[in-house]
Design a protein around this motif. Sequence first.
Motif, PDB file in Angstrom:
ATOM      1  N   MET A   1       0.840  -1.222   0.139  1.00 25.30           N
ATOM      2  CA  MET A   1      -0.003   0.037  -0.060  1.00 25.30           C
ATOM      3  C   MET A   1       0.796   1.434  -0.225  1.00 25.30           C
ATOM      4  N   GLY A   2       0.524   2.269  -0.556  1.00 17.52           N
ATOM      5  CA  GLY A   2       1.229   3.766  -0.775  1.00 17.52           C
ATOM      6  C   GLY A   2       2.229   3.323  -1.632  1.00 17.52           C
ATOM      7  N   PHE A   3       2.451   2.392  -2.582  1.00 15.60           N
ATOM      8  CA  PHE A   3       3.579   2.147  -3.594  1.00 15.60           C
ATOM      9  C   PHE A   3       3.849   3.489  -4.290  1.00 15.60           C
ATOM     10  N   ASP A   4       5.125   4.036  -4.521  1.00 16.17           N
ATOM     11  CA  ASP A   4       5.402   5.349  -5.072  1.00 16.17           C
ATOM     12  C   ASP A   4       6.069   4.622  -6.620  1.00 16.17           C
ATOM     13  N   PRO A   5       5.163   4.967  -7.672  1.00 15.98           N
ATOM     14  CA  PRO A   5       5.724   4.498  -9.033  1.00 15.98           C
ATOM     15  C   PRO A   5       6.877   5.561  -9.365  1.00 15.98           C
ATOM     16  N   SER A   6       7.589   5.960  -8.634  1.00 14.45           N
ATOM     17  CA  SER A   6       8.814   6.747  -8.939  1.00 14.45           C
ATOM     18  C   SER A   6       9.583   6.364  -7.914  1.00 14.45           C
ATOM     19  N   GLY A   7      11.150   6.283  -8.305  1.00 20.98           N
ATOM     20  CA  GLY A   7      12.290   6.354  -7.405  1.00 20.98           C
ATOM     21  C   GLY A   7      12.525   4.920  -7.127  1.00 20.98           C
ATOM     22  N   ALA A   8      13.273   4.515  -6.132  1.00 22.89           N
ATOM     23  CA  ALA A   8      14.043   3.174  -5.913  1.00 22.89           C
ATOM     24  C   ALA A   8      12.960   2.100  -5.729  1.00 22.89           C
ATOM     25  N   GLU A   9      11.791   2.235  -5.094  1.00 23.65           N
ATOM     26  CA  GLU A   9      10.779   1.076  -5.052  1.00 23.65           C
ATOM     27  C   GLU A   9      10.263   0.881  -6.410  1.00 23.65           C
ATOM     28  N   ALA A  10      10.115   1.670  -7.009  1.00 22.87           N
ATOM     29  CA  ALA A  10       9.623   1.483  -8.462  1.00 22.87           C
ATOM     30  C   ALA A  10      10.792   0.612  -9.237  1.00 22.87           C
ATOM     31  N   ASP A  11      11.833   1.128  -9.242  1.00 27.64           N
ATOM     32  CA  ASP A  11      13.037   0.658  -9.968  1.00 27.64           C
ATOM     33  C   ASP A  11      13.029  -0.718  -9.365  1.00 27.64           C
ATOM     34  N   ALA A  12      13.048  -1.198  -8.114  1.00 27.70           N
ATOM     35  CA  ALA A  12      13.130  -2.466  -7.660  1.00 27.70           C
ATOM     36  C   ALA A  12      11.904  -3.669  -8.313  1.00 27.70           C
ATOM     37  N   VAL A  13      10.718  -3.028  -8.269  1.00 33.20           N
ATOM     38  CA  VAL A  13       9.856  -3.598  -9.100  1.00 33.20           C
ATOM     39  C   VAL A  13      10.046  -4.007 -10.685  1.00 33.20           C
ATOM     40  N   LEU A  14      10.492  -2.943 -11.302  1.00 37.88           N
ATOM     41  CA  LEU A  14      10.926  -3.020 -12.716  1.00 37.88           C
ATOM     42  C   LEU A  14      11.952  -3.906 -12.728  1.00 37.88           C
ATOM     43  N   ASN A  15      12.936  -3.779 -11.934  1.00 37.30           N
ATOM     44  CA  ASN A  15      14.313  -4.858 -12.070  1.00 37.30           C
ATOM     45  C   ASN A  15      13.794  -6.276 -11.731  1.00 37.30           C
ATOM     46  N   ALA A  16      12.619  -6.384 -10.923  1.00 33.38           N
ATOM     47  CA  ALA A  16      12.338  -7.857 -10.693  1.00 33.38           C
ATOM     48  C   ALA A  16      11.706  -8.339 -11.953  1.00 33.38           C
ATOM     49  N   VAL A  17      10.708  -7.560 -12.721  1.00 32.92           N
ATOM     50  CA  VAL A  17       9.926  -7.982 -13.997  1.00 32.92           C
ATOM     51  C   VAL A  17      10.975  -8.481 -14.842  1.00 32.92           C
ATOM     52  N   ALA A  18      12.218  -7.623 -15.061  1.00 32.25           N
ATOM     53  CA  ALA A  18      13.280  -7.994 -16.080  1.00 32.25           C
ATOM     54  C   ALA A  18      14.203  -9.111 -15.502  1.00 32.25           C
ATOM     55  N   GLN A  19      14.424  -9.184 -14.570  1.00 32.05           N
ATOM     56  CA  GLN A  19      15.044 -10.432 -14.087  1.00 32.05           C
ATOM     57  C   GLN A  19      14.286 -11.795 -14.134  1.00 32.05           C
ATOM     58  N   SER A  20      12.915 -11.831 -14.114  1.00 37.01           N
ATOM     59  CA  SER A  20      12.102 -12.802 -14.097  1.00 37.01           C
ATOM     60  C   SER A  20      12.247 -13.520 -15.517  1.00 37.01           C
ATOM     61  N   GLY A  21      12.618 -12.838 -16.547  1.00 43.48           N
ATOM     62  CA  GLY A  21      12.484 -13.206 -17.878  1.00 43.48           C
ATOM     63  C   GLY A  21      11.299 -12.726 -18.643  1.00 43.48           C
ATOM     64  N   ALA A  22      10.336 -12.102 -17.960  1.00 45.40           N
ATOM     65  CA  ALA A  22       9.245 -11.700 -18.675  1.00 45.40           C
ATOM     66  C   ALA A  22       9.484 -10.451 -19.900  1.00 45.40           C
ATOM     67  N   GLY A  23       8.607 -10.587 -20.809  1.00 46.30           N
ATOM     68  CA  GLY A  23       8.814  -9.633 -21.893  1.00 46.30           C
ATOM     69  C   GLY A  23       7.606  -8.795 -21.922  1.00 46.30           C
ATOM     70  N   LEU A  24       6.366  -8.975 -21.122  1.00 46.81           N
ATOM     71  CA  LEU A  24       5.376  -8.303 -21.153  1.00 46.81           C
ATOM     72  C   LEU A  24       4.675  -8.106 -19.670  1.00 46.81           C
TER      73      LEU A  24
END
Length: 250
Positions: free
Chosen positions: A138-161
């Motif tokens: 809750m309260g997730f910020d779509p900018s900054g380090a928290e968002a980058d961690a999510v984006l990195n996790a998506v990329a590291q999972s091998g997902a393309g979409l």
Amino acid sequence: MEFDHGAGRVWVNITDHADLMGEVGARLRAQRGFALATLNLDHLVKLRYDSEFAKAYGAQDLVTADGNPVVWLSRLAGREVALLPGADLVEPLAAQAARCGVAVAFVGGTEDSLARAARALQDRVPGLRVAARIAPPMGFDPSGAEADAVLNAVAQSGAGLAFLALGAPKQERLAARGRVRQPRLGFVSIGAGLDFLAGTQPRAPRLVRRLALEWLWRAGSDPARLAGRYARCAAILPGHAVRALRMRRD
């Protein structure tokens, strides 16, 4: 179709389902990332006063019409587009990803709802691989380090979409950030699409949607939260209708 929201302009640049599937398929096969937003009247209201949202919309590669008023206004301007709501795009885009051999990721909701949505979608789309299910706090910020961690996790999972189910404007802002941080990934903002799949949030019956009355069904189910939103949406319709008529004459 071009919409002036007072602080700038946004274009619906996907005309129909075939156009969308062709564009997304080509990008997935080439590992050429994209961000896809689905424009509705609520977004046009928010774009007027939320500069960060407007900036994020400017970074979207693909924009569809999510809501009959956007379709009607486009028709009034002589630039007809098809109705392509975010919630209706999850299954066909997942199927396109499966055909291209691309795994998908879910971002948003709860761990339980994401697990249910994954099972439901994999039942409907043979061969689909859900590589990541991420439920931000809750309260997730779509900018900054928290968002980058999510984006990195998506990329590291091998997902393309990645399907982003965070609601506007968070999902569009995260998608815009993802275009920069993970340029080979596709990001699709789908609102409550995963909750509908999971069965954790009811959707208007199909007949209601065909009659273009989903907004009324939703307002009746949660009037305290949605009545004001729909009133603000109605208030901007006349201005957009006038601009649409001017486009038709040009």
